[in-house]
Structure formats: structure tokens, C-alpha cells
Scaffold this motif. Structure first.
Motif, PDB file in Angstrom:
ATOM      1  N   ALA A 257      -0.583   1.384   5.005  1.00  0.00           N
ATOM      2  CA  ALA A 257      -1.093   2.653   4.492  1.00  0.00           C
ATOM      3  C   ALA A 257      -2.341   2.409   3.656  1.00  0.00           C
ATOM      4  N   ILE A 258      -3.120   3.473   3.472  1.00  0.00           N
ATOM      5  CA  ILE A 258      -4.359   3.350   2.713  1.00  0.00           C
ATOM      6  C   ILE A 258      -4.713   4.699   2.107  1.00  0.00           C
TER       7      ILE A 258
ATOM      8  N   ASP B 163       4.019   4.418   2.356  1.00  0.00           N
ATOM      9  CA  ASP B 163       2.879   5.264   2.058  1.00  0.00           C
ATOM     10  C   ASP B 163       2.372   4.977   0.651  1.00  0.00           C
ATOM     11  N   VAL B 164       1.086   5.257   0.424  1.00  0.00           N
ATOM     12  CA  VAL B 164       0.457   5.128  -0.890  1.00  0.00           C
ATOM     13  C   VAL B 164      -0.368   6.380  -1.129  1.00  0.00           C
ATOM     14  N   ALA B 165      -0.507   6.782  -2.409  1.00  0.00           N
ATOM     15  CA  ALA B 165      -1.295   7.966  -2.745  1.00  0.00           C
ATOM     16  C   ALA B 165      -1.935   7.774  -4.112  1.00  0.00           C
ATOM     17  N   TRP B 166      -3.250   7.956  -4.178  1.00  0.00           N
ATOM     18  CA  TRP B 166      -4.009   7.785  -5.429  1.00  0.00           C
ATOM     19  C   TRP B 166      -4.295   9.164  -5.996  1.00  0.00           C
ATOM     20  N   ALA B 167      -3.900   9.416  -7.228  1.00  0.00           N
ATOM     21  CA  ALA B 167      -4.061  10.730  -7.842  1.00  0.00           C
ATOM     22  C   ALA B 167      -5.488  10.938  -8.329  1.00  0.00           C
ATOM     23  N   SER B 168      -5.901  12.192  -8.378  1.00  0.00           N
ATOM     24  CA  SER B 168      -7.193  12.546  -8.961  1.00  0.00           C
ATOM     25  C   SER B 168      -6.998  13.070 -10.373  1.00  0.00           C
ATOM     26  N   ASN B 169      -7.999  12.848 -11.216  1.00  0.00           N
ATOM     27  CA  ASN B 169      -8.027  13.416 -12.567  1.00  0.00           C
ATOM     28  C   ASN B 169      -6.804  13.043 -13.391  1.00  0.00           C
ATOM     29  N   ALA B 170      -6.328  11.813 -13.270  1.00  0.00           N
ATOM     30  CA  ALA B 170      -5.112  11.398 -13.963  1.00  0.00           C
ATOM     31  C   ALA B 170      -5.389  11.136 -15.439  1.00  0.00           C
TER      32      ALA B 170
ATOM     33  N   ILE C 250      -1.185   5.797  -9.216  1.00  0.00           N
ATOM     34  CA  ILE C 250      -0.967   5.559  -7.795  1.00  0.00           C
ATOM     35  C   ILE C 250       0.533   5.616  -7.527  1.00  0.00           C
ATOM     36  N   ALA C 251       0.919   6.364  -6.519  1.00  0.00           N
ATOM     37  CA  ALA C 251       2.325   6.469  -6.126  1.00  0.00           C
ATOM     38  C   ALA C 251       2.551   5.749  -4.802  1.00  0.00           C
ATOM     39  N   THR C 252       3.749   5.184  -4.648  1.00  0.00           N
ATOM     40  CA  THR C 252       4.109   4.511  -3.404  1.00  0.00           C
ATOM     41  C   THR C 252       5.464   5.010  -2.915  1.00  0.00           C
ATOM     42  N   ALA C 253       5.625   5.045  -1.601  1.00  0.00           N
ATOM     43  CA  ALA C 253       6.903   5.377  -0.972  1.00  0.00           C
ATOM     44  C   ALA C 253       7.414   4.142  -0.258  1.00  0.00           C
ATOM     45  N   CYS C 254       8.663   3.789  -0.486  1.00  0.00           N
ATOM     46  CA  CYS C 254       9.171   2.510   0.005  1.00  0.00           C
ATOM     47  C   CYS C 254      10.451   2.675   0.810  1.00  0.00           C
ATOM     48  N   LYS C 255      10.630   1.774   1.756  1.00  0.00           N
ATOM     49  CA  LYS C 255      11.839   1.756   2.569  1.00  0.00           C
ATOM     50  C   LYS C 255      13.075   1.452   1.737  1.00  0.00           C
TER      51      LYS C 255
END
Length: 382
Positions: free
Chosen positions: A172-173, A252-259, A268-273
Motif C-alpha cells: 500500500a502507499i 492499507d496505510v493512510a496519511w492524515a491532513s492537517n493533523a 498515519i494510520a495502518t490496517a493490519c491482517k
């Protein structure tokens, strides 16, 4: 919550909204992309466009920033990334480019989220290589320059250099949306009790001087931040900080805006198995002596006489696991921040979409749960 009948004939792998939230695109194993538009005042979604985009499963979608027109990127098991363009507000899309450098299925694609970087897109697939493409001339989208490629984590791949083909979503990116450094040393020599209106402004610095290209990439169970830095007189992306602690494949990975308060740190949030959603806090720290010092000049501006040469390459992040939760009690597949970077959503094999917001001392609390099925009250209150 309104149900949306997409008309796909197979599994849906991803959805993507355009910058304004007016268009919704879906992709599927049926090799089709469908684009829907939101109708006011009912907020219902109606089908606007449907087209065959690839010759195999389509895994990921991404809309470009609106200043480049209505562009939609997709990636597939057919080992390609394709860029589609619409000139009639989404009613029809035409393929304008095919990028085929990957040695295996491509699992995720993402356009850069900050306009100061130019028209760029990133992708990653089962060969474990992150690739950055740049359209040097946004008026001619047939030609894309492969600006960067690097294996994220070679140790996590098989001896052949690729992951097993039956694994999905293992790479993911996501780009940093802010595009600028959140530098706490801008105000390190100032009174910390100042109102925001009294803090020094850096408007006089150009976008190019402030812009820092960063993205987060995951390969199997490893997650790293990449940052564009000056190396030997040339700018190139370097692997910098690791986000540790994942015990299984990161989906999955997700970088937040305006943190952060005043935007002084990144999330940054991650989703893991392994069933966990993790939220990491990245706080900027200097490496050595700063090359630029800011003082409070007239009307909160930077004093010209006290400004030295600008060099923003001299920083790194302190990485902290801010919070984590396993409420899905199953594999977590997707994480996503809202536009403001204040609310996180996650989805997993439990068939639930869960929403979280930051509360006291950086901990996150549940806002609610969405599902196509009726949810028990005790689960909503969790």
C-alpha cells in the motif's frame, strides 16, 4: 445510510472520491470501473459512466487534484497502471496512458495530494517496488517519466523478488497531503503562550522552498516513510522512518491532513491482517543546528534581516504509536481519513465500517459503526 447498487458482476476492490466528493468511482474484478455522481437534495448516487479499464482484476483507484482536469488512475493484476481522462464532467473516460514497468500485479496507486509537487502518481505491487511517475507536461498525458523506483523491504519478499500471487492488498502507499514541513522550530524561540495570530508567517517563502514530498509505503509487514531529500546535488526519495509493531501483513496505510494543533505533527494510520488499526504520531525534530531561525517581526512576519539560508532537508521524525484498537475482531482491510484529517474510518472482515476521532491526550474514541446489517446496541456503544 443509503445503499448503492453498483451493478458490478464481481468483487469490488476499491472506491475513490474526487476532490470535491461529488463523484464516486468503484473498481472490480469484473475489469470495469464505474463512476457515480451525487444528486441533490436526495444525496442519492446515480451511474454516470461505466467502462472496461483493464484485462484483469482492478485493485485500486485514485483521482488527481482538480487543477489537472478530471483524471482517474487505476491499477490491476494485469501488471499495469492506467490513466483515464474525462472532458465531459465524468460521463465518459478515455485511456490516455498505460504504465507497465511492474514485474507483477499492481496493488495500489495514488496521485500526489499536494499541487506544489506537480502531477505525480505513485504505485506499488507484488514486486515490492514503489514507483513514482511524473507528467512533465500536464497538457500531454501520453508521456510519463519514471522518476523513482525502489524496493521497500527486500527481506519481506520471496527469493524470486515477488510476493505470492494469491496474496491481495499486501502492498500500500499514500502521499503526505500537506506537502510542507510541520516544523515546531518555526516558533521554538517564541513565547509559547502567543495567539496564533502572533506567530511568524512564512508566506514570503515560495511553495517550492516549503514543499517537501513525502509518502508512506507498506510492503508485507513493514511500513516506511519516504522523503525527497538532497543527495549529492540531486533530489531523490530516501527511505527514512519505520512505523514498527505490525505482526502480520499490512493491508492499507493512510496519511492524515492537517493533523495536530496548528498542524505541528503528522498522523498515519495502518490496517493490519493481525486485526489491529494503529495510529502513529510523527513529530518533527531537527538534525543538528537549524539553518533558518524565525523571530517575531512586525505584524507577525519574519524579519528579513534575521532570516538565513533556507534548508529543510535537515529534519527527521520521532515516531510514536499514539493509539491502537482491535474492535473489528477480524482482519482489517482499509483505513481512511476525512478531508480535514480529524476522523478516521476503518473496515474489516466483520462487515463493519468504524469511525474514530481524537480525544483527550491523543487517544481515539469511537464515533459510530456503519453496516448493511442491523448492529447490536452494545456494539455501537463500544
Amino acid at each position: 445510510m443509503n445503499a448503492l447498487s453498483t451493478g458490478h458482476e464481481d468483487l469490488i476492490h476499491d472506491i475513490a472520491y474526487d476532490h470535491y466528493g461529488r463523484l464516486l468511482a468503484t473498481c472490480s474484478s469484473d475489469q470495469y470501473i464505474k463512476v457515480f455522481t451525487r444528486v441533490s437534495p436526495t444525496a442519492d448516487w446515480t451511474l454516470l459512466s461505466s467502462f472496461k479499464a483493464h484485462d484483469a482484476n482492478i485493485f485500486s483507484l485514485s483521482f488527481a487534484l482538480p487543477q489537472y482536469g478530471l483524471l482517474l488512475a487505476s491499477c490491476s493484476e494485469d501488471q499495469t497502471v492506467r490513466v483515464h481522462r474525462s472532458v465531459d464532467d465524468g460521463r465518459t473516460f478515455v485511456k490516455v496512458a498505460t504504465l507497465s514497468d511492474s514485474a507483477g500485479p499492481v496493488h495500489q496507486v495514488a496521485f500526489a495530494k499536494f499541487g506544489g509537487h506537480g502531477l505525480k502518481l505513485a504505485c506499488i505491487g507484488t514486486d515490492g517496488i514503489v514507483r513514482i511517475y511524473h507528467a512533465a507536461d500536464p497538457t500531454d498525458l501520453r508521456h510519463w517519466h519514471l522518476a523513482f523506483e525502489k524496493v521497500v523491504d527486500k527481506n519481506g519478499l520471496l527469493a524470486s523478488g515477488v510476493a505470492a500471487r494469491d496474496l491481495q492488498g499486501d502492498f500500500a502507499i499514500d502521499w503526505c497531503p500537506s506537502g510542507t514541513i510541520r516544523a515546531p522550530w518555526f516558533t521554538s524561540n517564541l513565547d509559547t503562550a502567543m495567539d496564533d495570530s502572533d506567530l511568524p508567517r512564512v508566506d514570503r517563502l515560495t511553495i517550492e522552498e516549503l514543499a517537501v514530498e513525502q509518502f508512506v509505503a507498506s510492503s508485507m509487514s513493514k511500513v516506511f516513510v519516504f522523503r525527497k531529500r538532497l543527495n549529492g546535488g540531486l533530489y531523490e526519495y530516501e527511505r527514512t522512518e519505520e512505523l514498527p509493531g505490525h505482526t502480520d501483513i499490512v493491508r492499507d496505510v493512510a496519511w492524515a491532513s492537517n493533523a495536530g494543533v496548528g498542524g505541528r505533527y503528522e498522523l498515519i494510520a495502518t490496517a493490519c491482517k493481525d486485526g489491529w488499526v494503529r495510529i502513529f504520531k510523527l513529530t518533527t525534530r531537527r538534525l543538528g543546528v537549524p539553518t533558518t531561525e524565525y523571530t517575531n517581526g512586525a505584524a507577525g512576519t519574519v524579519s528579513v534581516n534575521e532570516e538565513k539560508s533556507v534548508d529543510y532537508d535537515d529534519f527527521a521524525y520521532d515516531v510514536e504509536l499514539l493509539d491502537q484498537f482491535d474492535h473489528h475482531k477480524s482482519e482489517v482491510w482499509k483505513v481512511s481519513w476525512n478531508f480535514a484529517g480529524t476522523i478516521l474510518s476503518s473496515s474489516g472482515d466483520d462487515g463493519r465500517v468504524r469511525f474514530w476521532r481524537e480525544a483527550y491526550m491523543g487517544k481515539f474514541v469511537g464515533l459510530g459503526v456503519a453496516s448493511a446489517e442491523q448492529i447490536p446496541q452494545d456494539e455501537v456503544d463500544d
